[in-house]
Enzyme design. Structure first.
Site, short mmCIF file in Angstrom:
data_model
loop_
_atom_site.label_atom_id
_atom_site.label_comp_id
_atom_site.label_asym_id
_atom_site.label_seq_id
_atom_site.Cartn_x
_atom_site.Cartn_y
_atom_site.Cartn_z
N ASN A 74 0.90 -1.22 -0.03
CA ASN A 74 0.02 0.18 -0.01
C ASN A 74 0.99 1.31 0.08
O ASN A 74 1.41 1.69 1.01
CB ASN A 74 -0.83 -0.06 1.23
CG ASN A 74 -1.75 -1.12 1.08
OD1 ASN A 74 -2.93 -0.94 0.36
ND2 ASN A 74 -1.70 -2.15 1.82
N GLU A 75 1.08 1.78 -1.09
CA GLU A 75 2.13 3.00 -1.49
C GLU A 75 1.40 4.49 -0.83
O GLU A 75 -0.03 4.24 -0.89
CB GLU A 75 2.52 2.88 -2.77
CG GLU A 75 3.35 1.56 -3.13
CD GLU A 75 4.82 1.50 -2.66
OE1 GLU A 75 4.99 2.44 -1.63
OE2 GLU A 75 5.48 0.84 -3.35
N PRO A 76 2.04 5.33 -0.79
CA PRO A 76 1.51 6.60 -0.51
C PRO A 76 0.30 6.74 -1.49
O PRO A 76 0.68 6.68 -2.80
CB PRO A 76 2.73 7.50 -0.72
CG PRO A 76 3.94 6.68 -0.32
CD PRO A 76 3.70 5.45 -0.88
N THR A 112 10.33 2.03 -3.43
CA THR A 112 10.24 0.52 -3.24
C THR A 112 10.97 -0.25 -4.08
O THR A 112 11.36 -1.14 -3.74
CB THR A 112 8.87 0.32 -3.20
OG1 THR A 112 7.83 1.43 -2.17
CG2 THR A 112 8.42 -1.25 -2.80
#
Length: 642
Positions: A174-176, A193
């Site tokens: 779950n990235e920014p 990442t």
């Protein structure tokens, strides 16, 4: 370590962990001295949960994570299965994520990771293992993700979710920008990442750009959540997550809304937390010498003043009034700190002969010392302490260099092929070189190097090392290539440290009987080799400790290419002139295979020689800003007491 359940409501104090509620912290957390102790404690909670479910004849639904953080947890669970009879027959697992696309047979897949570290070694029913598929078609992907969440719901939700945290603040993938109510879905990976994953993929261009991940909403529905964070690289994001506002820019911050979450940290990952970094801002504290040094350096940075310009008001206005009560006036404290810091600076890292050494970091005697410099890889010596290395040789000490690993995996295929083809041109009938060239030309994907290729890559690093040590004036007989077995796997993943590794290190120390040992104390090494090499040295020191000659052996730790010691941690600072900076650069340049796009760059795109020069200059600037002399560069060391 005592067994315990790390719940927010029933935390038991133990010597190896610490927790103190502060007004800054919004997530329950425990700091352990090291990741091993923390991992064992987490594994025990998981085991207790599994057993409590077994008593009730219920299934235990676990959410599991991948990456380096949970490896020790899985090792401990496997140990409990083998030695204590812990059964996983009632366990159903759901993994957080998987790269997309990704075949499960790839060594980079999380399917492979989970089976390698856990599932192949326990009695879990294969039908109870759920890992997102990296081979599902794009047409089916949307429904597949919906079904993954529905299956978790059908089991009654996750009883326990294990998490790591990325430097972007991601949990799972779950990235920014991820929504707080997001479900399992496909996602595009943040560049940072992918940079962090580049080491294991042997280059960022080989890291997938997409992944499948459980969503924030899916994770938050777990009844219990534990997040693991180890190392300096995680300290900044840990602080933002625990002390900052809830924001999609830091997806892990959504965990502040969960009522049963605990972060398990090691010392390094906790360093930016207010109660660790600046405890005087939290409440009363015990003013040890180390804490006083840390506080004064911080105060100088905050006020933009040198040490001797700090006033009583500066101390009182910034939470340090109790220090004035303990130590007296600012004048007294400032003089004491200035002298302490000044005494760390020496142009004689091996000790200055015939001089008063009562205020110097090293002993004057013996005048000529035997020095043993351990280098995890075949270039860490010159990158991290090339100036000090040069000074020790120049001042007449008997300097030995010990390269602990061959470093062969860090030589690119195209670099090795270049050397192989040169040899082939000179010796057309060399059968072994034919095997090398064939092995390199036929290598695809995840295939590890054949032994002949590994041998050539190791020889490239070896000859580069000789070139550098000869330039600095060390006789070849004093250069030792240990080739520790733990490293020689041909892959990124290394073997655990063994008695053989420790004995090799111990034998060299016993043979040289050094008065000084220098070792890499950089635990933030991106592929872990520095830590294993340091562990081997520490174990060897414990083994040799009873021998009389060890009483005269002092150990100095340098940091690698990734970080420098904080000013308050430095026990010896060795200045370099502009000419010595250039000599250090030349020594680094002899390691030609590690220039121009090195394979293990880490999260810093600068070349190693640039990092080294800028880091050494920054240390010198910090000393000067504190009121000390203005040097071109400084190399820093911390003494280790064994």
């Amino acid at each position: 370590m005592k067994n315990q359940t790390l719940t927010k409501t029933s935390i038991k104090h133990q010597p190896s962990g610490q927790f103190e509620e502060t007004r800054f912290e919004k997530i329950h957390n425990i700091v352990f001295a090291n990741s091993v102790n923390g991992s064992i404690c987490v594994a025990q909670e998981i085991a207790d949960l599994i057993k409590s479910k077994q008593v009730k004849n219920e299934l235990c639904i676990l959410g599991l994570a991948t990456g380096s953080s949970p490896i020790k947890v899985y090792e401990e669970l496997v140990r409990m299965h083998n030695e204590e009879g812990l059964s996983f027959k009632n366990v159903v697992t759901f993994n957080l994520d998987e790269y997309y696309p990704m075949d499960k047979s790839s060594v980079h897949s999380y399917y492979y990771f989970m089976h390698q570290h856990l599932f192949n070694h326990i009695d879990i029913d294969p039908e109870n293992i759920n890992i997102p598929s990296g081979t599902i078609s794009t047409e089916e992907l949307h429904q597949y993700c919906i079904d993954y969440d529905l299956k978790i719901k059908e089991y009654g939700g996750l009883d326990f979710q294990l998490l790591g945290i990325g430097r972007t603040g991601h949990i799972g993938f779950n990235e920014p920008g991820s929504h707080y109510n997001s479900g399992t879905r496909s996602i595009t990976l943040d560049h940072l990442t992918r940079v962090d994953a580049a080491t294991s993929f042997l280059g960022i261009d080989k890291v997938p750009k997409k992944a499948i991940t459980m969503g924030i909403g899916t994770v938050k529905k777990a009844k219990r959540i534990i997040l693991l964070a180890w190392g300096h690289n995680k300290a900044s994001i840990v602080k933002k997550t625990i002390e900052g506002d809830i924001t999609p820019d830091v997806p892990a911050s959504y965990l502040q809304e969960h009522n049963n979450v605990t972060f398990i940290l090691n010392d390094e990952a906790s360093q930016e937390l207010t109660r660790i970094k600046t405890p005087w801002l939290v409440g009363p504290c015990i003013w040890s010498d180390q804490l006083i040094s840390k506080a004064i350096v911080w105060l100088c940075d905050l006020t933009k003043k040198s040490i001797l310009k700090l006033t009583d008001k500066d101390y009182n206005d910034n939470g340090m009034s109790s220090l004035l009560v303990q130590e007296g006036s600012a004048y007294d404290i400032n003089i004491k700190m200035f002298n302490k810091l000044q005494h760390t600076i020496t142009g004689w890292p091996g000790g200055k002969p015939d001089a008063d050494d009562s205020s110097r970091p090293e002993r004057a005697n013996p005048h000529k010392k035997r020095v043993l410099i351990f280098s995890p890889h075949p270039d860490d010596d010159v990158i991290s302490m090339g100036g000090t290395f040069d000074r020790l040789v120049e001042q007449g000490h008997e300097v030995h260099i010990a390269y602990q690993t061959s470093g062969n995996i860090a030589v690119s295929d195209h670099e090795a092929l270049k050397y192989a083809e040169v040899i082939k041109d000179m010796t057309p009938n060399d059968v072994e070189i034919d095997l090398v060239i064939k092995g390199l030309n036929s290598k695809k994907g995840d295939i590890e190097d054949v032994i002949e290729v590994r041998k050539l890559k190791g020889l490239i690093r070896k000859r580069e090392s000789f070139a550098a040590t000869r330039f600095l004036g060390v006789p070849d007989k004093n250069v030792h290539f240990l080739n520790l077995p733990f490293y020689e796997t041909g892959t990124i993943k290394k073997n655990p440290i063994s008695k053989v590794d420790i004995d090799i290190v111990a034998d060299l120390i016993s043979e040289t009987k050094p008065h000084q040992i220098y070792a890499a104390g950089d635990l933030a090494d991106p592929h872990g080799t520095h830590k294993v090499c340091l562990d081997a040295i520490f174990a060897a020191l414990e083994k040799l400790k009873p021998n009389g000659y060890m009483d005269d052996c002092w150990v100095w730790l340098y940091r690698g290419a990734w970080h420098e010691w904080d000013i308050d941690q430095i026990d010896m600072a060795v200045p370099m002139s502009p000419d010595q900076v250039l000599r250090k650069r030349r020594a680094i340049f002899y390691h030609q295979s590690q220039k121009d796009g090195v394979m293990f760059q880490g999260n810093d795109t600068r070349e190693f020689w640039v990092r080294a020069e800028e880091r050494n200059n920054e240390t010198a600037v910090k000393y000067h800003q504190l009121g000390l002399a203005d040097y071109a560069a400084l190399e820093a060391f911390k003494r280790y007491y064994y």
